[in-house]
Scaffold this motif. Structure first.
Motif, mmCIF file in Angstrom:
data_model
loop_
_atom_site.group_PDB
_atom_site.id
_atom_site.type_symbol
_atom_site.label_atom_id
_atom_site.label_comp_id
_atom_site.label_asym_id
_atom_site.label_seq_id
_atom_site.Cartn_x
_atom_site.Cartn_y
_atom_site.Cartn_z
ATOM 1 N N GLY A 151 34.073 11.912 11.055
ATOM 2 C CA GLY A 151 34.182 11.218 10.315
ATOM 3 C C GLY A 151 33.111 12.335 8.860
ATOM 4 O O GLY A 151 33.091 12.074 7.764
ATOM 5 N N ASN A 186 38.480 6.015 6.611
ATOM 6 C CA ASN A 186 36.840 6.514 7.232
ATOM 7 C C ASN A 186 35.481 6.252 7.019
ATOM 8 O O ASN A 186 34.469 5.970 7.472
ATOM 9 N N TRP A 396 38.752 10.912 15.240
ATOM 10 C CA TRP A 396 38.475 9.802 15.982
ATOM 11 C C TRP A 396 38.197 9.368 17.150
ATOM 12 O O TRP A 396 36.835 9.608 18.331
ATOM 13 N N TRP A 400 34.704 9.697 19.860
ATOM 14 C CA TRP A 400 34.043 8.560 19.996
ATOM 15 C C TRP A 400 34.336 8.528 22.130
ATOM 16 O O TRP A 400 32.491 8.569 22.387
ATOM 17 N N ILE A 438 36.267 1.487 15.252
ATOM 18 C CA ILE A 438 37.028 2.379 14.717
ATOM 19 C C ILE A 438 38.447 2.279 15.041
ATOM 20 O O ILE A 438 39.305 1.934 14.205
#
Length: 445
Positions: A151, A186, A396, A400, A438
């Motif tokens: 991000g 974001n 993401w 993650w 998220i």
């Protein structure tokens, strides 16, 4: 929280293999899955594996340079002095965890290679000041900042789709970073993680003071990494023109100014257009300027390459896994399964989940985008979903599950002198928590 973290820590330390063996195990898993769930024979799977082994060399070079240039800049005297001053803000184990997590997160937002190294170096500085801190949790805290990288300004997917000539340009056009990195969803995700991750890591601290203390011998081994330069290094007496050039500040200043001139020209001509190459360019030339002479820069580069060694060796194996995933059709099956159960509301979130799963087999944002972009973007267009948001959902997903995929932990572990199993138990807790903000960002913003 501490008890749950301790449970995962025990499980991981007992059963998680070395990162290289993890890649080999994944290779066999994909090989078997390709035979079971597709019409491909074992011979074909071997062909797909070997044929894909070298397909990511250009991207591997870009990613390796991000780690190398980030290390060079982070290891410059100016930045090391700054880290030494920052470490003085921590006087207790709790403060140490909060400080390292926050600084590593900010640094990874700027550049993930830079952030990984800054986090590790700052953690070692802080550990020397607060030796009672759990060193493994401290390094896990430094690595947790990596969760924010996709991000931030070095995110490969948002930078790729902002670059003219990317492979999906005809389908989705060129998407500026104002629609990805600076979008509301974001900014919400980044802001929430930036605030909550330090607090989460603080909650994972063990109540017993002496558990997980840093080994004094390890600090001694790493002393060369963090030792501040209190006096200017004496100029070496040289006898040849070549040696005088190697120790010349004029050479570094001239080439550094040339690099700065191009950086300025790039932004004047292209606006806020950050792509992988310009990020590498910026860190490379600031590293040259901050180290003062070509010889000092090259010495730092030598150390940086050592830290990138694990990535360089493992990248071909993941390229082979990627070759099997793509050529066998496994990646398409996985992505299409999520597309088929999606609608205009859930597609970004399910893209995030599918990318998180795929990241175990292809731990590369750019590599994942090469696989999923051709599937997710046409699906987004067909469902009238924002293509920029869908792309960031994949980004993401990649970030993650990096928390439990050891590939990108290699540089920070090399600096810390730890194994992947030493920090991964704590990272499981970070994975669970980060799923919440998220998901909220992708579903409701």
């Amino acid at each position: 929280m501490s008890s749950i973290a301790n449970f995962f820590d025990r499980m991981v330390r007992r059963y998680l293999p070395d990162a290289f063996l993890f890649a080999i195990i994944l290779t066999f898993i994909v090989f078997i899955l390709g035979i079971v769930f597709t019409d491909n024979s074992p011979v074909q799977m071997v062909e797909f594996w070997g044929g894909g082994f070298w397909n990511l060399l250009e991207f591997a070079m870009q990613m390796s340079l991000i780690v190398v240039t980030g290390y060079i800049l982070a290891n410059s005297p100016i930045v090391k002095r700054l880290l030494g001053k920052i470490s003085k803000l921590a006087n207790t184990p709790g403060q140490a965890i909060l400080l390292v997590t926050f600084v590593a997160s900010i640094a990874c937002l700027i550049n993930y290679g830079f952030g990984l190294v800054v986090g590790a170096l700052l953690a070692i500085h802080v550990a020397k000041r607060v030796p009672s801190v759990d060193y493994r949790l401290l390094m896990a805290s430094a690595y947790s900042g990596f969760l924010l990288w996709h991000g931030g300004f070095s995110g490969s997917i948002p930078l790729t789709i902002a670059t003219q000539g990317h492979f999906l340009e005809e389908t989705m056009g060129i998407i500026p970073v104002t629609e990805t990195l600076f979008s509301s969803y974001n900014l919400f995700i980044v802001g929430t993680l930036l605030i909550s991750l330090p607090l989460l890591n603080r909650l994972l601290m063990r109540p017993t003071r002496n558990v997980g203390e840093i080994d004094p011998e390890l600090l001694n081994l790493q002393a060369s990494v963090i030792e501040e330069e209190e006096v200017e290094e004496a100029e070496e007496k040289t006898s040849t023109p070549a040696e005088r050039l190697e120790n010349s500040r004029v050479i570094s200043i001239l080439i550094g100014l040339l690099g700065l001139a191009f950086i300025l020209y790039h932004f004047v001509q292209n606006g806020l257009n950050l792509n992988i190459n310009i990020v590498n360019f910026i860190f490379l030339f600031f590293g040259i300027l901050f180290h003062g002479t070509p010889r000092r820069f090259l010495n730092s580069a030598t150390d940086a390459v050592k830290n990138a060694g694990g990535i360089i060796v493992q990248f071909p194996f993941y390229a082979g896994i990627m070759g099997m995933m793509i050529s066998s059709g496994l990646s398409d099956q996985l992505s299409m399964w999520f597309v088929n159960i999606s609608n205009d509301f859930t597609l970004p979130w399910l893209s995030f989940i599918s990318a998180g799963i795929l990241n175990f087999f292809v731990p590369s944002g750019g590599g994942q985008w090469a696989i999923q972009g051709d599937i997710m973007i046409p699906a987004a267009i067909g469902l009238d979903v924002d293509t920029a948001k869908t792309a960031m959902a994949v980004a993401w997903g990649d970030a993650w599950t990096n928390m439990v995929q050891p590939f990108w932990a290699l540089p920070i572990l090399a600096i810390a002198g730890l194994k992947v199993r030493d920090i991964m138990g704590f990272c499981v807790m970070i994975l669970f928590w980060s799923f919440i903000p998220i998901s909220i960002g992708l579903l409701f913003f």
